[in-house]
Design an enzyme around this catalytic site. Structure first.
Site, mmCIF file in Angstrom:
data_model
loop_
_atom_site.group_PDB
_atom_site.id
_atom_site.type_symbol
_atom_site.label_atom_id
_atom_site.label_comp_id
_atom_site.label_asym_id
_atom_site.label_seq_id
_atom_site.Cartn_x
_atom_site.Cartn_y
_atom_site.Cartn_z
ATOM 1 N N SER A 234 44.842 -5.217 -96.821
ATOM 2 C CA SER A 234 43.415 -4.933 -96.960
ATOM 3 C C SER A 234 42.767 -5.917 -97.929
ATOM 4 O O SER A 234 42.738 -7.118 -97.667
ATOM 5 C CB SER A 234 43.224 -3.475 -97.390
ATOM 6 O OG SER A 234 41.894 -3.066 -97.233
ATOM 7 N N ASP A 301 41.529 0.494 -86.271
ATOM 8 C CA ASP A 301 41.198 0.472 -87.694
ATOM 9 C C ASP A 301 39.739 0.861 -87.873
ATOM 10 O O ASP A 301 38.832 0.150 -87.432
ATOM 11 C CB ASP A 301 41.453 -0.926 -88.261
ATOM 12 C CG ASP A 301 41.451 -0.950 -89.789
ATOM 13 O OD1 ASP A 301 40.629 -0.237 -90.390
ATOM 14 O OD2 ASP A 301 42.262 -1.690 -90.366
ATOM 15 N N HIS A 333 43.989 1.710 -90.297
ATOM 16 C CA HIS A 333 44.122 1.066 -91.591
ATOM 17 C C HIS A 333 45.310 1.696 -92.308
ATOM 18 O O HIS A 333 45.661 2.844 -92.070
ATOM 19 C CB HIS A 333 42.833 1.306 -92.385
ATOM 20 C CG HIS A 333 42.526 0.277 -93.410
ATOM 21 N ND1 HIS A 333 42.159 -1.009 -93.089
ATOM 22 C CD2 HIS A 333 42.515 0.330 -94.770
ATOM 23 C CE1 HIS A 333 41.923 -1.686 -94.192
ATOM 24 N NE2 HIS A 333 42.145 -0.903 -95.225
#
Length: 370
Positions: A234, A301, A333
């Site tokens: 991320s 995601d 995610h």
């Protein structure tokens, strides 16, 4: 009415429903939080639900019309969980195809252990040295993972996610760090200062300092600092990408030989205008001197759309940078929180990618020295 069973069933049903939603559906962050676990280990949720339903029937709690309705909901939820499991089992094929497209020979392990033991527990063969300071702030700490009994392998520096305002070095990508360390790598998980106390220039400065620390000190932990790669999840993928794309090849302690980005955000930093974004977005940095990249992103995601990873893939490819890109069907995610079938497939893909990238680097170095 079995209240405990009703609450348990409702919870798992909501989790499964969140995992089947589309990225464009409302409340993306809430859907991620609800779906993150069940999306990676649906079979364990299914086993728990099946056991709870069987127990409720055995105790006579599901008799009458209400019980039949609850049983029907449980069956529908079990079917949804089975669908999530089937979807996750496509990951080995997706990783293998991505490696083949990059001309890399894949080496994937059996997925049985990932099904039976998906918790990212550190193996006994790997030691961890915790909380080493690379700066005065309490966030400027790192952990070193290495094989017990000594190692002399490449070095990986990992940056955690959390949107630059949360997170820590003990959460994501444990399976990656543990596996590579067990194979002889020296893996460094580095923290960094967070907003709002600091901004992007300080995040980047911390990352550069941690990278320089690795170049100077990983050798004392058994690492071969002539082979050093970055990885991140991320925000950590964003940070590692910017670091690699702005490395100064004249400065030995800034050298990066490969990058691994997991469900990364690659746009500009919070509140940065066009001029500032040029220095904080990998999509706006020239890829001329970039090392090879491995990018993995889920097509479900809901926190960072998969289009971000596709854009970075295309940007790097336009600059003739070798890119191995894996788009994971159904992945949300944070798919690296468990040693799931999906993430262990990605870990094996990363290992194959890094082996190929470092072999190419060694061959190139040998040719240039002739």
């Amino acid at each position: 009415m079995p209240i405990g069973y009703l609450v348990f069933l409702a919870s798992i049903t909501v989790f499964a429903a969140a995992a089947w939603t589309r990225p464009s559906d409302p409340a993306p962050h809430a859907r991620y939080l609800l779906a993150a676990s069940v999306n990676e280990i649906p079979h364990l949720f299914g086993a728990a639900l099946l056991l709870a339903t069987a127990l409720a029937w055995a105790q006579g709690d599901l008799g009458g019309p209400a019980g039949l309705i609850l049983t029907g909901v449980a069956c529908a939820t079990l079917a949804a969980l089975a669908g999530l499991l089937v979807r996750s089992l496509s990951a080995p094929v997706e990783v293998r195809s991505a490696l083949a497209a990059s001309g890399i020979q894949p080496a994937l392990r059996s997925r049985v252990r990932a099904l039976l033991a998906p918790l990212p527990l550190r193996p006994l063969s790997v030691r961890r040295v915790r909380g080493i300071a690379y700066g005065p702030d309490r966030r400027q700490r790192l952990d070193v993972y290495a094989r017990r009994g000594g190692a002399y392998g490449p070095v990986l520096v990992y940056f955690h996610g959390g949107g630059y305002y949360s997170g820590g070095r003990h959460r994501e990508a444990r399976a990656l760090l543990h596996h590579l360390a067990a194979q002889g790598w020296v893996c460094i998980s580095a923290g960094y200062r967070l907003r709002p106390a600091v901004s992007f220039s300080e995040h980047l400065a911390d990352a550069r300092t941690a990278l320089a620390w690795a170049h100077r000190n990983a050798g004392s932990h058994g690492g071969d600092t002539s082979r050093l790669v970055l990885a991140g999840s991320s925000a950590g993928a964003h940070l590692g990408s910017v670091l690699a794309l702005t490395q100064d090849l004249r400065t030995p302690h800034s050298r990066v030989d490969a990058v691994v980005g997991l469900y990364g955000y690659y746009g500009g930093y919070y509140g940065h205008g066009p001029a500032e974004a040029a220095s904080s977005s990998p999509l706006l940095l020239p890829p001329d001197e970039a090392p090879p990249f491995f990018l993995a992103h889920g097509d479900r995601d809901s926190w960072v759309p998969v289009e971000q990873a596709r854009a970075l893939r295309d940007h790097l490819a336009d600059g003739a940078v070798p890119v191995t890109y894996v788009e994971l069907s159904g992945a949300q995610h944070g798919f690296d929180l468990f040693s799931s079938v999906r993430f262990t497939s990605v870990v094996d893909g990363v290992e194959s990618f890094l082996d190929a990238a470092l072999r190419r680097q060694n061959a190139s170095t040998a040719r240039s020295s002739e």
